[in-house]
Design a protein around this motif. Structure first.
Motif, PDB file in Angstrom:
ATOM      1  N   ASN A  67     -13.533 -25.664  32.471  1.00 36.44           N
ATOM      2  CA  ASN A  67     -14.975 -25.626  32.231  1.00 36.44           C
ATOM      3  C   ASN A  67     -15.280 -24.667  31.083  1.00 36.44           C
ATOM      4  O   ASN A  67     -14.716 -23.578  31.016  1.00 36.44           O
ATOM      5  N   LEU A  68     -16.172 -25.096  30.210  1.00 32.88           N
ATOM      6  CA  LEU A  68     -16.591 -24.282  29.075  1.00 32.88           C
ATOM      7  C   LEU A  68     -18.085 -24.037  29.144  1.00 32.88           C
ATOM      8  O   LEU A  68     -18.831 -24.850  29.671  1.00 32.88           O
ATOM      9  N   LYS A  69     -18.499 -22.910  28.568  1.00 28.74           N
ATOM     10  CA  LYS A  69     -19.917 -22.631  28.357  1.00 28.74           C
ATOM     11  C   LYS A  69     -20.097 -22.564  26.850  1.00 28.74           C
ATOM     12  O   LYS A  69     -19.418 -21.795  26.175  1.00 28.74           O
ATOM     13  N   LEU A  70     -20.997 -23.401  26.339  1.00 30.37           N
ATOM     14  CA  LEU A  70     -21.217 -23.491  24.905  1.00 30.37           C
ATOM     15  C   LEU A  70     -22.604 -23.025  24.536  1.00 30.37           C
ATOM     16  O   LEU A  70     -23.566 -23.295  25.255  1.00 30.37           O
ATOM     17  N   LYS A  71     -22.700 -22.342  23.407  1.00 35.78           N
ATOM     18  CA  LYS A  71     -23.995 -22.044  22.815  1.00 35.78           C
ATOM     19  C   LYS A  71     -24.031 -22.829  21.510  1.00 35.78           C
ATOM     20  O   LYS A  71     -23.105 -22.754  20.705  1.00 35.78           O
ATOM     21  N   LEU A  72     -25.101 -23.604  21.322  1.00 39.41           N
ATOM     22  CA  LEU A  72     -25.182 -24.499  20.164  1.00 39.41           C
ATOM     23  C   LEU A  72     -26.118 -23.948  19.088  1.00 39.41           C
ATOM     24  O   LEU A  72     -26.911 -23.044  19.344  1.00 39.41           O
ATOM     25  N   ALA A  89     -18.118 -20.677  22.119  1.00 40.33           N
ATOM     26  CA  ALA A  89     -17.548 -21.428  23.237  1.00 40.33           C
ATOM     27  C   ALA A  89     -16.639 -20.509  24.027  1.00 40.33           C
ATOM     28  O   ALA A  89     -15.743 -19.880  23.466  1.00 40.33           O
ATOM     29  N   ASN A  90     -16.898 -20.406  25.312  1.00 35.00           N
ATOM     30  CA  ASN A  90     -16.071 -19.587  26.189  1.00 35.00           C
ATOM     31  C   ASN A  90     -15.591 -20.408  27.371  1.00 35.00           C
ATOM     32  O   ASN A  90     -16.322 -21.277  27.866  1.00 35.00           O
ATOM     33  N   TYR A 139       0.799  -1.228   0.000  1.00 37.34           N
ATOM     34  CA  TYR A 139       0.000   0.000   0.000  1.00 37.34           C
ATOM     35  C   TYR A 139       0.837   1.286   0.000  1.00 37.34           C
ATOM     36  O   TYR A 139       0.292   2.370  -0.122  1.00 37.34           O
ATOM     37  N   GLY A 140       2.130   1.164   0.219  1.00 37.16           N
ATOM     38  CA  GLY A 140       2.989   2.353   0.283  1.00 37.16           C
ATOM     39  C   GLY A 140       3.179   2.826   1.714  1.00 37.16           C
ATOM     40  O   GLY A 140       2.363   2.558   2.586  1.00 37.16           O
ATOM     41  N   GLU A 141       4.276   3.542   1.944  1.00 39.26           N
ATOM     42  CA  GLU A 141       4.643   3.983   3.296  1.00 39.26           C
ATOM     43  C   GLU A 141       3.745   5.079   3.846  1.00 39.26           C
ATOM     44  O   GLU A 141       3.676   5.289   5.043  1.00 39.26           O
ATOM     45  N   GLU A 142       3.052   5.829   2.964  1.00 38.12           N
ATOM     46  CA  GLU A 142       2.256   6.964   3.442  1.00 38.12           C
ATOM     47  C   GLU A 142       0.899   6.550   4.003  1.00 38.12           C
ATOM     48  O   GLU A 142       0.189   7.364   4.569  1.00 38.12           O
ATOM     49  N   LEU A 143       0.528   5.268   3.871  1.00 39.46           N
ATOM     50  CA  LEU A 143      -0.755   4.813   4.409  1.00 39.46           C
ATOM     51  C   LEU A 143      -0.758   4.963   5.930  1.00 39.46           C
ATOM     52  O   LEU A 143       0.167   4.536   6.605  1.00 39.46           O
ATOM     53  N   SER A 144      -1.805   5.568   6.460  1.00 38.86           N
ATOM     54  CA  SER A 144      -1.931   5.780   7.893  1.00 38.86           C
ATOM     55  C   SER A 144      -2.817   4.691   8.500  1.00 38.86           C
ATOM     56  O   SER A 144      -3.959   4.521   8.084  1.00 38.86           O
ATOM     57  N   TYR A 145      -2.304   3.968   9.475  1.00 38.40           N
ATOM     58  CA  TYR A 145      -3.078   2.922  10.147  1.00 38.40           C
ATOM     59  C   TYR A 145      -2.429   2.628  11.493  1.00 38.40           C
ATOM     60  O   TYR A 145      -1.287   3.036  11.743  1.00 38.40           O
ATOM     61  N   THR A 146      -3.140   1.948  12.363  1.00 42.86           N
ATOM     62  CA  THR A 146      -2.540   1.442  13.596  1.00 42.86           C
ATOM     63  C   THR A 146      -2.663  -0.073  13.553  1.00 42.86           C
ATOM     64  O   THR A 146      -3.583  -0.622  12.943  1.00 42.86           O
ATOM     65  N   ILE A 147      -1.721  -0.735  14.200  1.00 41.83           N
ATOM     66  CA  ILE A 147      -1.771  -2.204  14.239  1.00 41.83           C
ATOM     67  C   ILE A 147      -1.593  -2.669  15.675  1.00 41.83           C
ATOM     68  O   ILE A 147      -0.802  -2.101  16.429  1.00 41.83           O
ATOM     69  N   GLU A 148      -2.395  -3.662  16.038  1.00 39.60           N
ATOM     70  CA  GLU A 148      -2.311  -4.252  17.368  1.00 39.60           C
ATOM     71  C   GLU A 148      -2.255  -5.761  17.186  1.00 39.60           C
ATOM     72  O   GLU A 148      -3.130  -6.343  16.543  1.00 39.60           O
ATOM     73  N   VAL A 149      -1.217  -6.377  17.725  1.00 45.80           N
ATOM     74  CA  VAL A 149      -1.087  -7.834  17.674  1.00 45.80           C
ATOM     75  C   VAL A 149      -1.039  -8.320  19.111  1.00 45.80           C
ATOM     76  O   VAL A 149      -0.213  -7.864  19.897  1.00 45.80           O
ATOM     77  N   SER A 150      -1.949  -9.228  19.463  1.00 43.60           N
ATOM     78  CA  SER A 150      -1.960  -9.741  20.832  1.00 43.60           C
ATOM     79  C   SER A 150      -2.568 -11.135  20.866  1.00 43.60           C
ATOM     80  O   SER A 150      -3.020 -11.660  19.853  1.00 43.60           O
ATOM     81  N   SER A 151      -2.585 -11.692  22.053  1.00 45.52           N
ATOM     82  CA  SER A 151      -3.265 -12.975  22.235  1.00 45.52           C
ATOM     83  C   SER A 151      -4.724 -12.676  22.564  1.00 45.52           C
ATOM     84  O   SER A 151      -5.032 -11.603  23.077  1.00 45.52           O
ATOM     85  N   PRO A 152      -5.624 -13.613  22.262  1.00 48.15           N
ATOM     86  CA  PRO A 152      -7.024 -13.368  22.616  1.00 48.15           C
ATOM     87  C   PRO A 152      -7.171 -13.341  24.135  1.00 48.15           C
ATOM     88  O   PRO A 152      -6.548 -14.129  24.828  1.00 48.15           O
ATOM     89  N   GLY A 153      -7.971 -12.415  24.638  1.00 49.32           N
ATOM     90  CA  GLY A 153      -8.202 -12.336  26.081  1.00 49.32           C
ATOM     91  C   GLY A 153      -9.001 -13.538  26.556  1.00 49.32           C
ATOM     92  O   GLY A 153      -9.581 -14.285  25.765  1.00 49.32           O
ATOM     93  N   VAL A 154      -9.046 -13.707  27.851  1.00 47.92           N
ATOM     94  CA  VAL A 154      -9.730 -14.855  28.436  1.00 47.92           C
ATOM     95  C   VAL A 154     -11.224 -14.830  28.116  1.00 47.92           C
ATOM     96  O   VAL A 154     -11.881 -15.865  28.102  1.00 47.92           O
TER      97      VAL A 154
END
Length: 157
Positions: A99-104, A150-151, A67-82
């Motif tokens: 223990n999991l809670k599932l919605k089917l 699933a959580n 996209y070229g160096e002038e493109l303005s954006y922010t990037i966030e890389v992380s692990s998924p929260g609990v």
């Protein structure tokens, strides 16, 4: 030219720093001024800050090349929260014994202990609560295709 989640996902897949890491989710905000790129990654042993930083640098380099160096954006890389839902079989494997809670698909919900992850789904010891009675536990097999959400259930006992 706007950033697309599909393109960023391709960049991220090609940029994973270690073989045990995998992508969980990739989103790009709709902001035309300064879109936010969010990449959630995880690994069989979790993901370190250094691995997140490496992934972020590699994706940023690919964005600049396309996209070229002038493109303005922010990037966030992380692990998924609990609180982020489990979406990948590898994430289920990391949570065996929790223990999991599932919605089917049919709208029902199940709560129980994740015992095993197979190629096609999960085996859960479901907790069945009945008013005025002690909870009972039954083994159930649930195909991945039936799981809408699933959580992990966080317990502070």
């Amino acid at each position: 030219m706007a950033l697309s989640a599909t393109t960023i996902r391709e960049f991220a897949e090609a940029s994973l720093p270690d073989s045990d890491l995998f992508l969980v989710d990739v989103t790009v905000s709709d902001s035309a001024v300064r879109p936010k790129v969010t990449v959630l990654a995880d690994g069989e042993q979790g993901i370190t800050i250094d691995q997140c930083a490496t992934l972020s640098r590699r994706i940023s380099k690919k964005i600049e090349e396309k996209y070229g160096e002038e493109l303005s954006y922010t990037i966030e890389v992380s692990s998924p929260g609990v609180d982020f839902p489990l979406t990948q079989p590898k994430q289920f494997i990391r949570n065996i014994g929790r223990n999991l809670k599932l919605k089917l698909q049919d709208g029902t919900e199940k709560t129980g202990k994740l015992e095993e992850v197979t190629e096609t789904g999960i085996n859960l010891t479901e907790e069945i609560k009945q008013k005025g009675k002690k909870a009972t536990y039954e083994p159930v097999q649930i195909p991945f295709g039936e799981i809408v959400k699933a959580n992990v259930v966080i317990s502070f006992k």
